[in-house]
Design a protein around this motif. Structure first.
Motif, PDB file in Angstrom:
ATOM      1  N   PRO A 237      22.892  30.979 -20.325  1.00  0.00           N
ATOM      2  CA  PRO A 237      24.077  30.067 -20.254  1.00  0.00           C
ATOM      3  C   PRO A 237      25.159  31.152 -19.904  1.00  0.00           C
ATOM      4  O   PRO A 237      25.208  32.168 -20.595  1.00  0.00           O
TER       5      PRO A 237
ATOM      6  N   ALA B  68      22.949  15.346 -30.232  1.00  0.00           N
ATOM      7  CA  ALA B  68      22.986  15.886 -28.734  1.00  0.00           C
ATOM      8  C   ALA B  68      24.155  15.378 -28.032  1.00  0.00           C
ATOM      9  O   ALA B  68      24.786  15.989 -27.283  1.00  0.00           O
TER      10      ALA B  68
ATOM     11  N   ARG C  73      18.420  45.152 -28.008  1.00  0.00           N
ATOM     12  CA  ARG C  73      19.893  45.525 -28.328  1.00  0.00           C
ATOM     13  C   ARG C  73      20.426  44.355 -29.315  1.00  0.00           C
ATOM     14  O   ARG C  73      19.681  43.275 -29.272  1.00  0.00           O
TER      15      ARG C  73
ATOM     16  N   ARG D 221      17.380  28.108 -14.888  1.00  0.00           N
ATOM     17  CA  ARG D 221      16.803  28.286 -16.234  1.00  0.00           C
ATOM     18  C   ARG D 221      16.137  29.571 -16.262  1.00  0.00           C
ATOM     19  O   ARG D 221      15.603  29.851 -15.245  1.00  0.00           O
TER      20      ARG D 221
ATOM     21  N   ARG E 283      20.979  20.099 -31.249  1.00  0.00           N
ATOM     22  CA  ARG E 283      20.258  18.989 -31.889  1.00  0.00           C
ATOM     23  C   ARG E 283      19.048  19.208 -32.734  1.00  0.00           C
ATOM     24  O   ARG E 283      18.396  20.281 -32.453  1.00  0.00           O
TER      25      ARG E 283
ATOM     26  N   GLY F 287      16.532  29.588 -30.512  1.00  0.00           N
ATOM     27  CA  GLY F 287      16.362  29.925 -28.838  1.00  0.00           C
ATOM     28  C   GLY F 287      17.507  30.852 -28.452  1.00  0.00           C
ATOM     29  O   GLY F 287      17.987  30.990 -27.310  1.00  0.00           O
ATOM     30  N   GLY F 288      17.890  31.815 -29.476  1.00  0.00           N
ATOM     31  CA  GLY F 288      19.241  32.634 -29.082  1.00  0.00           C
ATOM     32  C   GLY F 288      20.490  32.086 -29.430  1.00  0.00           C
ATOM     33  O   GLY F 288      21.601  32.645 -29.348  1.00  0.00           O
TER      34      GLY F 288
ATOM     35  N   ARG G  44       7.810  33.379 -23.857  1.00  0.00           N
ATOM     36  CA  ARG G  44       7.196  32.356 -22.865  1.00  0.00           C
ATOM     37  C   ARG G  44       6.596  33.373 -21.676  1.00  0.00           C
ATOM     38  O   ARG G  44       5.601  32.914 -21.253  1.00  0.00           O
TER      39      ARG G  44
ATOM     40  N   SER H  62      20.007  38.809 -28.672  1.00  0.00           N
ATOM     41  CA  SER H  62      20.686  37.576 -29.409  1.00  0.00           C
ATOM     42  C   SER H  62      19.812  37.041 -30.646  1.00  0.00           C
ATOM     43  O   SER H  62      20.289  36.126 -30.943  1.00  0.00           O
TER      44      SER H  62
ATOM     45  N   ARG I 185      15.328  19.709 -33.863  1.00  0.00           N
ATOM     46  CA  ARG I 185      14.167  19.326 -33.090  1.00  0.00           C
ATOM     47  C   ARG I 185      13.267  18.262 -34.047  1.00  0.00           C
ATOM     48  O   ARG I 185      12.314  17.801 -33.332  1.00  0.00           O
TER      49      ARG I 185
ATOM     50  N   LYS J 216      19.565  30.689 -35.943  1.00  0.00           N
ATOM     51  CA  LYS J 216      19.580  31.361 -34.662  1.00  0.00           C
ATOM     52  C   LYS J 216      18.330  30.577 -33.864  1.00  0.00           C
ATOM     53  O   LYS J 216      17.030  30.640 -34.345  1.00  0.00           O
TER      54      LYS J 216
ATOM     55  N   ASP K  97      19.285  12.182 -30.736  1.00  0.00           N
ATOM     56  CA  ASP K  97      20.113  11.898 -29.667  1.00  0.00           C
ATOM     57  C   ASP K  97      21.652  11.805 -30.150  1.00  0.00           C
ATOM     58  O   ASP K  97      22.436  12.425 -29.441  1.00  0.00           O
TER      59      ASP K  97
END
Ligand code: MLC
Ligand code: AMP
Length: 468
Positions: free
Chosen positions: A179, A433, A271, A205, A441, A379-380, A228, A249, A443, A377, A430
């Motif tokens: 992002p 989100a 880092r 992405r 949101r 997904g960073g 991944r 991150s 999970r 944290k 939802d």
């Protein structure tokens, strides 16, 4: 000059590259960026602050670059922002207009589109180094996200220190798909490239397939991205021609470090940093890359480890302490929040990171964990448990809510909400989100009869995180 590669005189003299930035299928040359962003600068000059819906697009690149040329503070807003978070960011930052992509709801502010083909060659003086380039919003353990004003000189110092540690040069081609509203993707990735003068590819992405075909020399990713890629032999193999793979991150799990090294032949660089301090610690291109360790302080950065009494603990690689950092990249305080600033920044400039760490005799740092269970944290992304709880409590079917981060192989931590009430889990996911950013949101939502509480009525989060 902060964005040194965009020096108009040098570009006019021929320091041109056709694909300085490649984003959303559009290639921008250096003169496209200088001409297009200066045209943006002409339209916003004089404004104090503008909001930018930070989608990964050429409009965002020109909007933010234009603000930096004009000396206007840009407030990048998460591309997937929800209603409550959008209102909070606009109100708190005092942004006067939207620049670039138009949000679903402008909240009554004027919208200034970016015209990709407009050009201006006006010359602006370089704004002062201590002026605020960006205000980035980041979550804390309590309350709504706080604005972190980031100085121009902090950005310049950080990129220069990283360039030294990573041997990052104009010959590099940097690739990431993160992002453009946080330090990692925006400050390091985009602004770093425009300062150093390397080619920059944004993959939209951060998928293994997109990284594999981008043919970069330098790749940035959060651990979820690397995990991944490490699970995809062919994508990982395609990265073996790169010079450096950089993770940050959030903690890079040792098995991911090792698998990535095996598949690519490259030991990743790790880092460490934070929105408030930018990147402060890293392993070096010419140094040891030890799995599970984040490296040495960057040039100009000091670190220390304190025990509960505020005394320094020994650097023996084993004794755990609270990590503090100081240096030219550290912020001056949160926007509008002197109370929150006083909690994390000492008068002599030490920033209390909220992380616990060890340092060994060679000065290598290992992050052991966080002091608070309420900062997640995932997904960073940094997400405050209370922020999500407050959003959930805004739903009529929720009587009580407690949010925890539970270990997750893919995301590092996964947001799980325990709710007392009668709403359906999907509906609540939802709902969050739509109010906050989609990445905040839960999970999973688990409907329970009661939350575990201590005698004072406080929810026992550590116990909850272990319920399964
Ligand atoms: C799914 N989606 C929903 C939804 N369910 N949207 C709304 N409501 C629902 N119920 C949508 C999402 O919006 C998204 O849409 C798509 O489904 C997939 O979303 P996801 O499941 O959240 O993505 P995921 O694959 O889990 O994301 C993983 C990730 C992401 C790694 C790509 O976590 C990521 O980008 N992380 C980077 C975080 C980062 O940059 N942090 C740096 C902080 S700076 P769509 O349209 O978007 O596909 C910092 C300093 C430092 O920390 O040290 O660097
Ligand atoms: P943010 O404000 O989103 O930048 O989050 C900063 C936090 O991310 C830090 O305080 C750490 O908890 C975490 N973090 C960043 N990099 C690393 C890393 N390499 N290892 C462990 N934690 C990290």
């Amino acid at each position: 000059m902060l964005l040194a590669s965009l020096n108009p005189a040098a570009v006019a003299r021929g320091a041109e590259i056709a694909d300085a930035v490649d984003i959303d299928g559009v290639r921008l040359s250096r003169s496209d960026i200088v001409g297009g962003a200066t045209s943006v600068a002409e339209r916003v000059a004089g404004a104090e602050r503008v909001a930018v819906l930070a989608t990964p697009s050429p409009a965002t690149v020109l909007a933010i670059t234009g603000c930096l040329i004009a000396g206007v503070t840009a407030v990048p807003v998460p591309a997937d922002v929800g209603a409550a978070e959008r209102v909070h960011i606009l109100k708190d930052s005092g942004a006067r207009a939207w620049l670039g992509e138009k949000p679903d709801d402008t909240e009554g502010l004027p919208h200034i589109p970016v015209r990709l083909h407009a050009r201006s060659w006006h010359r602006y003086p370089e704004p002062p180094g201590d002026s605020t380039a960006l205000i980035l919003y980041t979550s804390g353990t309590t309350g709504a996200p706080k604005g972190v004003p980031i100085r121009r000189d902090a950005i310049a110092a950080d990129i220069d220190a990283l360039a030294e540690a990573w041997q990052w040069t104009p010959e590099d081609k940097l690739v990431h798909g993160l992002p453009l509203y946080h330090v990692h993707g925006l400050v390091l990735g985009l602004l770093g490239s425009l300062r150093i003068g390397n080619r920059f590819v944004h993959t939209g992405r951060p998928t293994p397939e997109a990284y594999a075909v981008a043919a970069g020399t330098l790749y940035f990713g959060v651990p979820t991205v690397w995990s991944r890629i490490a699970a995809d032999n062919s994508a990982a193999g395609a990265l073996s021609g790169a010079r450096l793979l950089v993770s940050g991150s959030a903690p890079l799990p040792v098995p991911v470090f090792e698998r990535l090294s095996d598949l690519t032949g490259i030991r990743p660089i790790e880092r460490y940093g934070a929105t408030e301090t930018l990147i402060t610690i890293s392993t070096r291109a010419d140094g040891e890359r030890r799995p599970g360790w984040v490296g040495l302080p960057l040039t100009g950065i000091e670190t220390r480890l304190l025990d509960d009494d505020g005394s320094e603990v020994p650097h023996d690689g084993e004794t755990i302490g609270r990590l503090e950092v100081r240096g030219p990249t550290v912020f001056d305080g949160y926007l509008n929040r002197p109370d929150a600033t006083a909690e994390v920044l000492s008068p002599d400039g030490w920033y209390h990171t909220g992380d616990v760490a060890v340092i060994d005799a060679d000065g290598m740092h290992r992050i052991v964990g966080r002091e608070s269970v309420d900062l997640i944290k995932t997904g960073g992304f940094r997400v405050g448990a209370q922020e999500v709880e407050t959003a959930l409590l805004g739903h009529p079917g929720v009587r009580e809510a407690a949010v925890v981060g539970v270990p997750d192989d893919d995301l590092g931590q996964r947001i799980v909400a325990y709710v007392v009430g009668d709403a359906r889990p999907e509906e609540l996911i939802d709902f969050v989100a739509q109010q906050l950013s989609a990445h905040k949101r839960p999970r999973e939502v688990r409907i329970v009869d009661a939350l575990p509480r201590n005698a004072m009525g406080k929810v026992l989060k550590k116990e909850l995180a272990q319920w399964d």
